[in-house]
Scaffold this motif. Structure first.
Motif, PDB file in Angstrom:
ATOM      1  N   PRO A   1     -89.829  -3.801  -3.796  1.00  0.00           N
ATOM      2  CA  PRO A   1     -90.200  -4.612  -2.633  1.00  0.00           C
ATOM      3  C   PRO A   1     -89.293  -5.812  -2.386  1.00  0.00           C
ATOM      4  CG  PRO A   1     -91.712  -5.024  -4.443  1.00  0.00           C
ATOM      5  CD  PRO A   1     -90.817  -3.903  -4.884  1.00  0.00           C
ATOM      6  N   VAL A   2     -89.040  -6.072  -1.118  1.00  0.00           N
ATOM      7  CA  VAL A   2     -88.357  -7.311  -0.729  1.00  0.00           C
ATOM      8  C   VAL A   2     -89.242  -8.501  -1.079  1.00  0.00           C
ATOM      9  CG1 VAL A   2     -87.495  -8.662   1.217  1.00  0.00           C
ATOM     10  CG2 VAL A   2     -87.097  -6.188   1.144  1.00  0.00           C
ATOM     11  N   ASP A   3     -90.515  -8.389  -0.729  1.00  0.00           N
ATOM     12  CA  ASP A   3     -91.495  -9.441  -0.985  1.00  0.00           C
ATOM     13  C   ASP A   3     -92.663  -8.805  -1.732  1.00  0.00           C
ATOM     14  OD1 ASP A   3     -93.811 -11.157  -0.691  1.00  0.00           O
ATOM     15  OD2 ASP A   3     -92.742 -12.231   0.888  1.00  0.00           O
ATOM     16  N   SER A   4     -92.840  -9.190  -2.987  1.00  0.00           N
ATOM     17  CA  SER A   4     -93.842  -8.547  -3.830  1.00  0.00           C
ATOM     18  C   SER A   4     -95.259  -8.786  -3.335  1.00  0.00           C
ATOM     19  CB  SER A   4     -93.695  -9.040  -5.270  1.00  0.00           C
ATOM     20  OG  SER A   4     -92.433  -8.675  -5.796  1.00  0.00           O
ATOM     21  N   THR A   5     -95.495  -9.921  -2.680  1.00  0.00           N
ATOM     22  CA  THR A   5     -96.826 -10.201  -2.135  1.00  0.00           C
ATOM     23  C   THR A   5     -97.086  -9.361  -0.889  1.00  0.00           C
ATOM     24  OG1 THR A   5     -96.774 -12.466  -3.005  1.00  0.00           O
ATOM     25  CG2 THR A   5     -98.344 -12.007  -1.237  1.00  0.00           C
ATOM     26  N   ALA A   6     -96.115  -9.339   0.009  1.00  0.00           N
ATOM     27  CA  ALA A   6     -96.260  -8.561   1.238  1.00  0.00           C
ATOM     28  C   ALA A   6     -96.388  -7.067   0.948  1.00  0.00           C
ATOM     29  CB  ALA A   6     -95.071  -8.809   2.159  1.00  0.00           C
TER      30      ALA A   6
ATOM     31  N   ARG B   1     -89.275  -4.272  -9.391  1.00  0.00           N
ATOM     32  CA  ARG B   1     -90.117  -5.417  -9.062  1.00  0.00           C
ATOM     33  C   ARG B   1     -91.574  -4.960  -8.940  1.00  0.00           C
ATOM     34  NH1 ARG B   1     -86.413  -7.929  -4.105  1.00  0.00           N
ATOM     35  NH2 ARG B   1     -84.451  -8.036  -5.286  1.00  0.00           N
ATOM     36  N   PRO B   2     -92.488  -5.589  -9.671  1.00  0.00           N
ATOM     37  CA  PRO B   2     -93.893  -5.164  -9.598  1.00  0.00           C
ATOM     38  C   PRO B   2     -94.577  -5.678  -8.338  1.00  0.00           C
ATOM     39  CG  PRO B   2     -93.694  -7.060 -11.038  1.00  0.00           C
ATOM     40  CD  PRO B   2     -92.288  -6.694 -10.621  1.00  0.00           C
ATOM     41  N   VAL B   3     -95.778  -5.184  -8.106  1.00  0.00           N
ATOM     42  CA  VAL B   3     -96.634  -5.672  -7.023  1.00  0.00           C
ATOM     43  C   VAL B   3     -97.874  -6.264  -7.700  1.00  0.00           C
ATOM     44  CG1 VAL B   3     -97.830  -5.081  -4.886  1.00  0.00           C
ATOM     45  CG2 VAL B   3     -95.768  -3.817  -5.549  1.00  0.00           C
ATOM     46  N   PRO B   4     -97.832  -7.553  -8.034  1.00  0.00           N
ATOM     47  CA  PRO B   4     -98.866  -8.134  -8.901  1.00  0.00           C
ATOM     48  C   PRO B   4    -100.285  -8.087  -8.342  1.00  0.00           C
ATOM     49  CG  PRO B   4     -96.944  -9.561  -8.810  1.00  0.00           C
ATOM     50  CD  PRO B   4     -96.758  -8.514  -7.754  1.00  0.00           C
TER      51      PRO B   4
ATOM     52  N   ASP C   1     -99.476   2.964  -8.376  1.00  0.00           N
ATOM     53  CA  ASP C   1     -99.850   4.106  -9.211  1.00  0.00           C
ATOM     54  C   ASP C   1     -99.047   4.136 -10.506  1.00  0.00           C
ATOM     55  OD1 ASP C   1    -101.786   5.735  -7.427  1.00  0.00           O
ATOM     56  OD2 ASP C   1    -100.115   5.226  -6.105  1.00  0.00           O
ATOM     57  N   TYR C   2     -97.877   3.494 -10.493  1.00  0.00           N
ATOM     58  CA  TYR C   2     -97.050   3.413 -11.695  1.00  0.00           C
ATOM     59  C   TYR C   2     -96.011   2.320 -11.472  1.00  0.00           C
ATOM     60  CZ  TYR C   2     -95.620   5.418 -16.166  1.00  0.00           C
ATOM     61  OH  TYR C   2     -95.389   5.604 -17.514  1.00  0.00           O
ATOM     62  N   TYR C   3     -95.494   1.774 -12.566  1.00  0.00           N
ATOM     63  CA  TYR C   3     -94.439   0.762 -12.496  1.00  0.00           C
ATOM     64  C   TYR C   3     -93.360   1.130 -13.506  1.00  0.00           C
ATOM     65  CZ  TYR C   3     -92.111  -3.820 -13.047  1.00  0.00           C
ATOM     66  OH  TYR C   3     -91.182  -4.833 -13.118  1.00  0.00           O
ATOM     67  N   VAL C   4     -92.121   1.213 -13.039  1.00  0.00           N
ATOM     68  CA  VAL C   4     -90.987   1.546 -13.895  1.00  0.00           C
ATOM     69  C   VAL C   4     -89.943   0.442 -13.767  1.00  0.00           C
ATOM     70  CG1 VAL C   4     -89.176   3.222 -14.399  1.00  0.00           C
ATOM     71  CG2 VAL C   4     -91.383   4.011 -13.553  1.00  0.00           C
ATOM     72  N   SER C   5     -89.502  -0.089 -14.908  1.00  0.00           N
ATOM     73  CA  SER C   5     -88.550  -1.200 -14.855  1.00  0.00           C
ATOM     74  C   SER C   5     -87.965  -1.448 -16.235  1.00  0.00           C
ATOM     75  CB  SER C   5     -89.253  -2.481 -14.375  1.00  0.00           C
ATOM     76  OG  SER C   5     -88.364  -3.578 -14.325  1.00  0.00           O
ATOM     77  N   PHE C   6     -86.923  -2.243 -16.278  1.00  0.00           N
ATOM     78  CA  PHE C   6     -86.559  -2.897 -17.521  1.00  0.00           C
ATOM     79  C   PHE C   6     -87.529  -4.060 -17.714  1.00  0.00           C
ATOM     80  CE2 PHE C   6     -82.612  -0.588 -16.992  1.00  0.00           C
ATOM     81  CZ  PHE C   6     -82.275  -0.287 -18.295  1.00  0.00           C
TER      82      PHE C   6
ATOM     83  N   ALA D   1     -90.358  -9.740  -9.917  1.00  0.00           N
ATOM     84  CA  ALA D   1     -89.509  -9.533 -11.088  1.00  0.00           C
ATOM     85  C   ALA D   1     -88.726 -10.806 -11.408  1.00  0.00           C
ATOM     86  CB  ALA D   1     -88.559  -8.363 -10.862  1.00  0.00           C
ATOM     87  N   ALA D   2     -88.274 -11.496 -10.362  1.00  0.00           N
ATOM     88  CA  ALA D   2     -87.576 -12.769 -10.562  1.00  0.00           C
ATOM     89  C   ALA D   2     -88.504 -13.781 -11.216  1.00  0.00           C
ATOM     90  CB  ALA D   2     -87.056 -13.303  -9.232  1.00  0.00           C
ATOM     91  N   GLY D   3     -89.782 -13.730 -10.844  1.00  0.00           N
ATOM     92  CA  GLY D   3     -90.757 -14.608 -11.468  1.00  0.00           C
ATOM     93  C   GLY D   3     -90.916 -14.309 -12.947  1.00  0.00           C
ATOM     94  N   LEU D   4     -90.880 -13.031 -13.310  1.00  0.00           N
ATOM     95  CA  LEU D   4     -90.958 -12.658 -14.720  1.00  0.00           C
ATOM     96  C   LEU D   4     -89.721 -13.122 -15.478  1.00  0.00           C
ATOM     97  CD1 LEU D   4     -92.373  -9.020 -14.349  1.00  0.00           C
ATOM     98  CD2 LEU D   4     -93.611 -11.030 -15.194  1.00  0.00           C
ATOM     99  N   ILE D   5     -88.541 -12.945 -14.872  1.00  0.00           N
ATOM    100  CA  ILE D   5     -87.309 -13.432 -15.499  1.00  0.00           C
ATOM    101  C   ILE D   5     -87.383 -14.946 -15.693  1.00  0.00           C
ATOM    102  CG2 ILE D   5     -84.811 -13.720 -15.191  1.00  0.00           C
ATOM    103  CD1 ILE D   5     -84.836 -11.042 -13.656  1.00  0.00           C
TER     104      ILE D   5
END
Length: 352
Positions: A96-101, A121-124, A129-134, A174-178
């Motif tokens: 997502p461009v904007d995780s909230t939107a 980037r997750p959608v908090p 249905d699934y999340y894949v990331s480093f 994701a930037a927030g997690l970093i």
């Protein structure tokens, strides 16, 4: 072996556990969409999509893959999301461009029985249905701890300055997690944070402008910069060079882009994070095909109430760029050691 083929083989081995242990079904068919957020990061066009496409072709030759890039525009991504639904997508891989939107997009798809795989980037606020990331928080912590260790090895005192922190986009979860990881990595180090900045859209020009202002403000008090990716790290380097600072303070990065790796070769960037995007892209393809087959992907953990598969990245510095990047075929010496970087490569034992 090329970066792509090398890491798709690795990805297949790493992600065997994603799918349940039920007997393999006949290869499915269907439409899968791969929606990426921006073009400021070159990785999406050069690595993520090619890696996803290659794995989908291998696992589901009869599947149709739709690809769109929103170029950092929320409205554009919403239009693209609606478009792939109208084209019959049964699974949507969304960065997502904007995780909230993006929460409303997840709701829209799920209301129509369409599976959504959050990618990178997750959608908090809404479980996909699934999340894949480093592991993004792990990335932030790793680059910060690596910088702290370097400063202490160099004998940089903790009481005569501090670091700048250049974060990613404030609309990117994701930037927030970093960012959280960087805070954790700096905590207890003794080095204070002089100032930090959330970079809109991860845009390097905005990061460079901010760092330039901090150089004017703090001058020689800046002993290091923790930048959240190679784009913002390179922007920090450019700001110091424009200000005539020499030697440069150590600057971190992330993504192991060619430009970032070349800055390490030149001695301008201290570290980056190697996370071959093809690994995560191939994992997302495997999950997508699982959904099309009616198989429930297994998850090692849950993040934001979403079943998640997180991969562990590698910190790259001048000490291991040859062994972990060049020798493993991720980037060739020919690509890395062009022009002004040839001398730096030679000093690191990298033969072009």
């Amino acid at each position: 072996m090329t970066r792509l083929s090398n890491h798709l083989i690795c990805a297949s081995a790493l992600t065997l556990s994603l799918l349940s242990g039920t007997p393999a079904l006949a290869a499915p068919s269907g439409t899968v969409a791969f929606l990426m957020p921006d073009q400021a990061s070159t990785r999406y066009e050069q690595h993520d999509f090619p890696g996803f496409k290659a794995e989908m072709t291998k696992l589901c030759p009869d599947c149709k893959v739709l690809y769109q890039n929103a170029n950092a525009d929320v409205a554009t991504q919403q239009q693209q999301f609606n478009s792939v639904i109208s084209q019959g997508a049964k699974v949507i891989v969304l960065d997502p461009v904007d995780s909230t939107a993006a929460a409303s997009l997840v709701h829209l798809a799920q209301s129509q029985g369409i599976k959504v795989i959050a990618y990178d980037r997750p959608v908090p606020s809404t479980p996909a249905d699934y999340y894949v990331s480093f592991d993004n928080e792990g990335i932030g912590k790793a680059i910060a701890q690596s910088l702290v260790q370097h400063l202490k090895e160099k004998g940089v005192p903790t009481d005569k300055g501090g670091v700048l922190q250049v974060n990613g986009s404030p609309t990117d979860a994701a930037a927030g997690l970093i960012k959280n990881g960087i805070h954790a990595g700096l905590q207890g180090s003794g080095y204070k944070t002089l100032a930090e900045y959330d970079t809109p859209d991860w845009a390097p020009p905005k990061a460079q402008q901010w760092v330039s202002g901090q150089i004017t403000r703090f001058g020689a008090q800046i002993v290091g910069v923790v930048a959240a990716n190679d784009g913002t790290g390179g922007a920090a380097v450019a700001a110091f060079k424009a200000a005539g600072v020499n030697p440069l303070p150590p600057v971190t990065g992330n993504d192991a882009t060619l430009a970032g790796l070349q800055l390490i070769v030149a001695g301008d960037e201290y570290n980056t994070i190697l996370k071959p995007s093809e690994i995560v892209a191939a994992a997302a393809a495997k999950v997508a095909v699982g959904f099309l087959s009616g198989q429930a992907p297994k998850a090692e953990r849950t993040l934001f109430k979403t079943p998640s598969q997180l991969f562990t990245p590698t910190v790259i510095t001048a000490k291991n760029i040859k062994s972990d990047v060049v020798d493993k075929g991720i980037v060739s010496a020919k690509e890395l050691c062009t022009g002004r970087y040839a001398e730096g490569c030679k000093s690191l034992g990298i033969a072009n």
